[in-house]
Scaffold this motif. Structure first.
Motif, PDB file in Angstrom:
ATOM      1  N   PRO A   1      16.320  19.323  10.033  1.00 27.26           N
ATOM      2  CA  PRO A   1      17.254  20.395  10.746  1.00 27.26           C
ATOM      3  C   PRO A   1      18.621  20.240  10.274  1.00 27.26           C
ATOM      4  CG  PRO A   1      16.665  18.560  12.174  1.00 27.26           C
ATOM      5  CD  PRO A   1      15.946  18.297  10.847  1.00 27.26           C
ATOM      6  N   TYR A   2      19.367  21.380  10.492  1.00 28.74           N
ATOM      7  CA  TYR A   2      20.910  21.358  10.383  1.00 28.74           C
ATOM      8  C   TYR A   2      21.631  20.647  11.438  1.00 28.74           C
ATOM      9  CZ  TYR A   2      20.417  24.160   6.183  1.00 28.74           C
ATOM     10  OH  TYR A   2      20.250  24.792   4.962  1.00 28.74           O
ATOM     11  N   MET A   3      22.844  20.272  10.914  1.00 27.08           N
ATOM     12  CA  MET A   3      23.963  20.097  11.781  1.00 27.08           C
ATOM     13  C   MET A   3      24.839  21.080  11.551  1.00 27.08           C
ATOM     14  SD  MET A   3      24.462  18.159  14.618  1.00 27.08           S
ATOM     15  CE  MET A   3      23.655  16.508  14.428  1.00 27.08           C
ATOM     16  N   ASN A   4      25.515  21.955  12.644  1.00 34.58           N
ATOM     17  CA  ASN A   4      26.219  22.901  12.150  1.00 34.58           C
ATOM     18  C   ASN A   4      27.549  22.829  13.019  1.00 34.58           C
ATOM     19  OD1 ASN A   4      23.405  24.877  12.012  1.00 34.58           O
ATOM     20  ND2 ASN A   4      25.210  25.152  10.432  1.00 34.58           N
ATOM     21  N   ALA A   5      28.601  23.322  12.655  1.00 33.03           N
ATOM     22  CA  ALA A   5      29.875  23.717  13.261  1.00 33.03           C
ATOM     23  C   ALA A   5      30.615  24.739  12.881  1.00 33.03           C
ATOM     24  CB  ALA A   5      30.701  22.338  13.083  1.00 33.03           C
TER      25      ALA A   5
ATOM     26  N   SER B   1      17.601  23.794   1.437  1.00 27.52           N
ATOM     27  CA  SER B   1      18.411  22.456   2.006  1.00 27.52           C
ATOM     28  C   SER B   1      19.636  22.301   1.128  1.00 27.52           C
ATOM     29  CB  SER B   1      17.607  21.360   2.122  1.00 27.52           C
ATOM     30  OG  SER B   1      16.470  21.462   2.936  1.00 27.52           O
ATOM     31  N   ARG B   2      20.600  21.607   1.739  1.00 25.24           N
ATOM     32  CA  ARG B   2      21.883  21.335   1.252  1.00 25.24           C
ATOM     33  C   ARG B   2      22.735  20.315   2.028  1.00 25.24           C
ATOM     34  NH1 ARG B   2      23.749  26.880   1.718  1.00 25.24           N
ATOM     35  NH2 ARG B   2      21.864  27.205   0.753  1.00 25.24           N
ATOM     36  N   THR B   3      23.405  19.398   1.218  1.00 26.13           N
ATOM     37  CA  THR B   3      24.326  18.439   1.812  1.00 26.13           C
ATOM     38  C   THR B   3      25.414  19.177   2.776  1.00 26.13           C
ATOM     39  OG1 THR B   3      25.517  18.146  -0.054  1.00 26.13           O
ATOM     40  CG2 THR B   3      23.859  16.250   0.371  1.00 26.13           C
ATOM     41  N   LEU B   4      25.925  20.171   2.189  1.00 27.72           N
ATOM     42  CA  LEU B   4      27.036  20.799   2.680  1.00 27.72           C
ATOM     43  C   LEU B   4      27.063  22.281   2.292  1.00 27.72           C
ATOM     44  CD1 LEU B   4      29.632  20.599   4.699  1.00 27.72           C
ATOM     45  CD2 LEU B   4      30.885  20.150   2.724  1.00 27.72           C
ATOM     46  N   ASP B   5      27.260  23.101   3.321  1.00 24.40           N
ATOM     47  CA  ASP B   5      27.634  24.803   3.022  1.00 24.40           C
ATOM     48  C   ASP B   5      28.696  24.989   3.926  1.00 24.40           C
ATOM     49  OD1 ASP B   5      27.002  27.427   2.533  1.00 24.40           O
ATOM     50  OD2 ASP B   5      26.021  27.568   4.164  1.00 24.40           O
ATOM     51  N   ILE B   6      29.417  25.865   3.259  1.00 23.56           N
ATOM     52  CA  ILE B   6      30.820  26.134   4.069  1.00 23.56           C
ATOM     53  C   ILE B   6      30.881  27.686   3.739  1.00 23.56           C
ATOM     54  CG2 ILE B   6      33.101  25.923   4.527  1.00 23.56           C
ATOM     55  CD1 ILE B   6      33.304  23.023   3.235  1.00 23.56           C
TER      56      ILE B   6
ATOM     57  N   GLU C   1      23.685  37.473  13.234  1.00 17.10           N
ATOM     58  CA  GLU C   1      22.412  37.042  13.627  1.00 17.10           C
ATOM     59  C   GLU C   1      22.108  35.670  13.471  1.00 17.10           C
ATOM     60  OE1 GLU C   1      20.259  39.277  10.760  1.00 17.10           O
ATOM     61  OE2 GLU C   1      20.809  38.153   9.052  1.00 17.10           O
ATOM     62  N   ARG C   2      23.161  34.613  13.410  1.00 19.79           N
ATOM     63  CA  ARG C   2      23.104  33.429  13.237  1.00 19.79           C
ATOM     64  C   ARG C   2      23.674  32.649  14.369  1.00 19.79           C
ATOM     65  NH1 ARG C   2      24.377  32.157   6.780  1.00 19.79           N
ATOM     66  NH2 ARG C   2      22.529  32.862   6.144  1.00 19.79           N
ATOM     67  N   ASP C   3      22.512  32.245  15.109  1.00 22.15           N
ATOM     68  CA  ASP C   3      23.037  31.545  16.398  1.00 22.15           C
ATOM     69  C   ASP C   3      23.845  30.300  16.327  1.00 22.15           C
ATOM     70  OD1 ASP C   3      20.239  30.681  15.412  1.00 22.15           O
ATOM     71  OD2 ASP C   3      20.537  29.091  17.061  1.00 22.15           O
ATOM     72  N   PHE C   4      23.359  29.808  14.984  1.00 22.46           N
ATOM     73  CA  PHE C   4      23.898  28.509  14.498  1.00 22.46           C
ATOM     74  C   PHE C   4      25.478  28.591  14.145  1.00 22.46           C
ATOM     75  CE2 PHE C   4      21.266  29.594  10.981  1.00 22.46           C
ATOM     76  CZ  PHE C   4      22.221  29.891   9.886  1.00 22.46           C
ATOM     77  N   VAL C   5      25.793  29.648  13.936  1.00 24.75           N
ATOM     78  CA  VAL C   5      27.505  30.096  13.874  1.00 24.75           C
ATOM     79  C   VAL C   5      28.085  30.787  14.979  1.00 24.75           C
ATOM     80  CG1 VAL C   5      28.916  31.803  12.640  1.00 24.75           C
ATOM     81  CG2 VAL C   5      26.999  30.753  11.564  1.00 24.75           C
TER      82      VAL C   5
END
Ligand SMILES: Nc1ncnc2c1ncn2[C@@H]1O[C@H](COP(=O)(O)OP(=O)(O)OP(=O)(O)O)[C@@H](O)[C@H]1O
Ligand SMILES: Nc1nc2c(c(=O)[nH]1)N=C(CO)CN2
Length: 163
Positions: free
Chosen positions: A60-64, A98-103, A127-131
């Protein structure tokens, strides 16, 4: 002095020490030339979305998100975030892999940007709830240019899950 612009940047990580990586990336941004302030949202964990849809079998992702003020131009900001992604171990393999970091640059002031390297507002943000969820934490009145209120966009996504 160059003009100061307020932007929304989105962070995602599903490999390695996700929280630390996002925290370190925010600190890195804060220290960079042309960045005047960085106000990060709380972190949210979310199921990984792949090109085939949500996939609970991959990490799973962590997002902010963060509200950033900068006097960098849009492509100069992209150069900076690409540098930070690489610094934190980002390897480009598959799209939405998958990725260590996406900005991502979600918004750049009230501007639309369409170049070979950059589309702003980010074409998938609506359409991205995680944003949208962390953005709403930062600003309950946030509006995504061309799409409307972030609170309503999130409601539409959540209604879709319920039906
Ligand atoms: N708003 C934007 N923010 C960040 N990168 C962007 C944006 N618009 C276009 N790009 C371009 O997208 C390229 C590929 O980005 P990346 O590999 O992070 O895609 P992705 O994360 O798999 O998919 P997505 O962009 O849908 O999140 C970047 O090198 C950059 O040039
Ligand atoms: N949950 C979640 N899924 C994703 C994410 C992300 O940040 N969070 N980023 C992606 C490509 O940018 C693809 N899928």
């Amino acid at each position: 002095m160059r003009q100061l612009v307020t932007c929304i940047l989105a962070f995602g990580s599903n490999l390695g020490d996700r929280e630390n990586t996002i925290g370190a990336a925010c600190a890195e941004l804060m220290a960079a030339e042309g960045i005047h302030s960085v106000r990060p949202s709380p972190l949210h964990e979310s199921v990984a979305v792949t090109l085939r849809g949500p996939d609970p079998d991959i990490p799973p992702y962590m997002n902010a998100v963060a509200e950033v003020t900068t006097d960098r131009g849009p492509e100069e900001l992209l150069d900076l975030i690409n540098r930070i992604e690489v610094q934190y171990g980002r390897v480009r393999t598959e799209r939405w892999g998958s990725r260590t970091l996406d900005i991502d640059i979600i918004t750049y002031g009230g501007r639309m940007v369409q170049t070979e390297r950059l589309t702003v507002p980010h074409p998938h943000a609506f359409e991205r709830d995680f944003v949208l969820r962390p953005w709403l934490d930062l600003d309950p009145h946030a509006v995504l240019m061309g799409h409307g209120r972030v609170a309503e966009l999130l409601e539409i996504i959540e209604r879709g899950w319920a039906s």
